[in-house]
Each structure stands twice: as structure tokens, then as C-alpha cells.
Design an enzyme around this catalytic site. Structure first.
Site, PDB file in Angstrom:
ATOM      1  N   PHE A 101      35.411  37.227  40.744  1.00 34.06           N
ATOM      2  CA  PHE A 101      35.387  38.631  41.130  1.00 34.06           C
ATOM      3  C   PHE A 101      36.192  39.475  40.147  1.00 34.06           C
ATOM      4  O   PHE A 101      36.894  38.951  39.278  1.00 34.06           O
ATOM      5  CB  PHE A 101      35.898  38.798  42.561  1.00 34.06           C
ATOM      6  CG  PHE A 101      34.909  38.287  43.582  1.00 34.06           C
ATOM      7  CD1 PHE A 101      33.950  39.121  44.121  1.00 34.06           C
ATOM      8  CD2 PHE A 101      34.919  36.957  43.971  1.00 34.06           C
ATOM      9  CE1 PHE A 101      33.021  38.650  45.043  1.00 34.06           C
ATOM     10  CE2 PHE A 101      34.001  36.468  44.886  1.00 34.06           C
ATOM     11  CZ  PHE A 101      33.056  37.316  45.427  1.00 34.06           C
ATOM     12  N   HIS A 102      36.111  40.780  40.294  1.00 35.18           N
ATOM     13  CA  HIS A 102      36.741  41.716  39.356  1.00 35.18           C
ATOM     14  C   HIS A 102      38.254  41.515  39.270  1.00 35.18           C
ATOM     15  O   HIS A 102      38.904  41.073  40.202  1.00 35.18           O
ATOM     16  CB  HIS A 102      36.417  43.162  39.748  1.00 35.18           C
ATOM     17  CG  HIS A 102      36.799  43.496  41.146  1.00 35.18           C
ATOM     18  ND1 HIS A 102      36.030  43.132  42.237  1.00 35.18           N
ATOM     19  CD2 HIS A 102      37.865  44.136  41.638  1.00 35.18           C
ATOM     20  CE1 HIS A 102      36.621  43.550  43.338  1.00 35.18           C
ATOM     21  NE2 HIS A 102      37.739  44.165  43.004  1.00 35.18           N
TER      22      HIS A 102
END
Length: 181
Positions: A101-102
Site C-alpha cells: 500500500f501507499h
């Protein structure tokens, strides 16, 4: 190349419930663009065209917000969800079917130029938003790293790690036993 694009795009479509079509994934997902650039830059890196490889990777960084060093080894079906702020260092190895994820960093903590300085992430791992995985450690198969965890030690297969510093809070015994046997 077309086969690679379709395969990776289908992987994203399968993993992201927000993706509505293959067309959308191909034209709108920074993860796919970053992987295409990385594939190109990694080939140049392996041919010892280091400056060209870095130029390509920096272009990818500007376009996608995802920085993957050309020396990093990336497996199949990597999905970087949202992507902005992801950094994958030079000696990092990422296995197959990994989701990142980011804001995730697979970073180093110093060391010499010709030694492993970045993490190895085995197959089927999920790394939550903002997690920092630092040093030449191994994240075992099927592990889950919680959002914003700071991981500085090896993580056993099929375990869940959270916190600062990261601590194992759960091991899925059934999967782990199947992995060991």
C-alpha cells in the site's frame, strides 16, 4: 511486453475491488506504469547501464510517485495500491503475489555498496500503508505487516506484525505448519 501488461493488469483488476475494467487499469493505475518502467530500467541495470537505468527509474518516480531502484528484484503479480510514496531500495527482493500500500518503504540502514542492505519480501505478503521495513531482513511467506509498522527484524512466515518497533502479534499456525511440512 503486451503479454506482461495484460497479465499485470489482470492481477490488479483481480486484487482491487475499485478497478472497474482492464482498460481503466491499463490507463489509470500508477502501479502498472511503475512496473513497466522498472522492467525497462532493470534490464538496463543488468547490462551495467547504470545511469540510463537511473534516468528511467527517476522518470517513473516523477510520473507515478513510486520509486523502485533499477537494481531491485521484483517478482510477478506485485500490486502497489495507490502507490504514492512507495520506495523500494536497490538490493530489495520482492516475491510473487505481494501487495504493497501507499507510503511503504523497503529501505536500507547503511552498509557497504556491494552487500545486501534492503529487505527480502517473500511470496504472498501484504504490507500496510506507511509501513517501513528496514535493513537486510526477510519478511516470510504469507506475512501481513500492519499500517505504519516499523519492522527491523525478520518476520516468520504467516505472521502478523504491528507497531513501532514491529512485533509479531499473531501466527496463523495452520498455514505455518503447511509451510514447514
Amino acid at each position: 511486453m503486451i503479454r506482461f501488461i495484460k497479465k499485470e493488469a489482470r492481477n490488479i483488476l483481480e486484487k482491487d475491488p475499485a478497478a472497474k475494467s482492464l482498460f481503466e487499469v491499463i490507463f489509470c493505475y500508477p502501479s502498472l506504469k511503475a512496473l513497466l518502467y522498472h522492467r525497462w530500467s532493470h534490464k538496463q541495470y543488468n547490462k551495467k547501464r547504470y545511469v540510463l537505468a537511473r534516468i528511467i527509474s527517476q522518470k517513473a518516480r516523477r510520473k507515478t510517485g513510486i520509486e523502485i531502484h533499477p537494481g531491485a528484484e521484483i517478482g510477478e503479480n506485485l500490486f502497489i495500491d495507490h502507490g504514492m510514496g512507495v520506495v523500494i531500495g536497490e538490493t530489495a527482493k520482492v516475491g510473487n503475489n505481494v501487495t504493497i500500500f501507499h507510503g511503504v518503504t523497503l529501505g536500507g540502514i547503511g552498509g557497504e555498496a556491494n552487500e545486501k542492505r534492503h529487505p527480502t519480501v517473500e511470496d504472498d505478503v501484504i504490507i500496510g500503508a506507511g509501513a517501513k521495513i528496514l535493513g537486510p531482513i526477510t519478511i516470510g511467506k504469507g506475512a501481513k505487516i500492519g499500517a505504519n509498522a516499523v519492522v527491523l527484524k525478520d518476520v516468520p512466515p504467516y505472521s502478523t506484525v504491528v507497531g513501532i518497533p514491529g512485533k509479531v502479534v499473531k501466527i496463523n499456525r495452520d498455514d505455518y505448519l503447511m509451510y514447514v511440512i
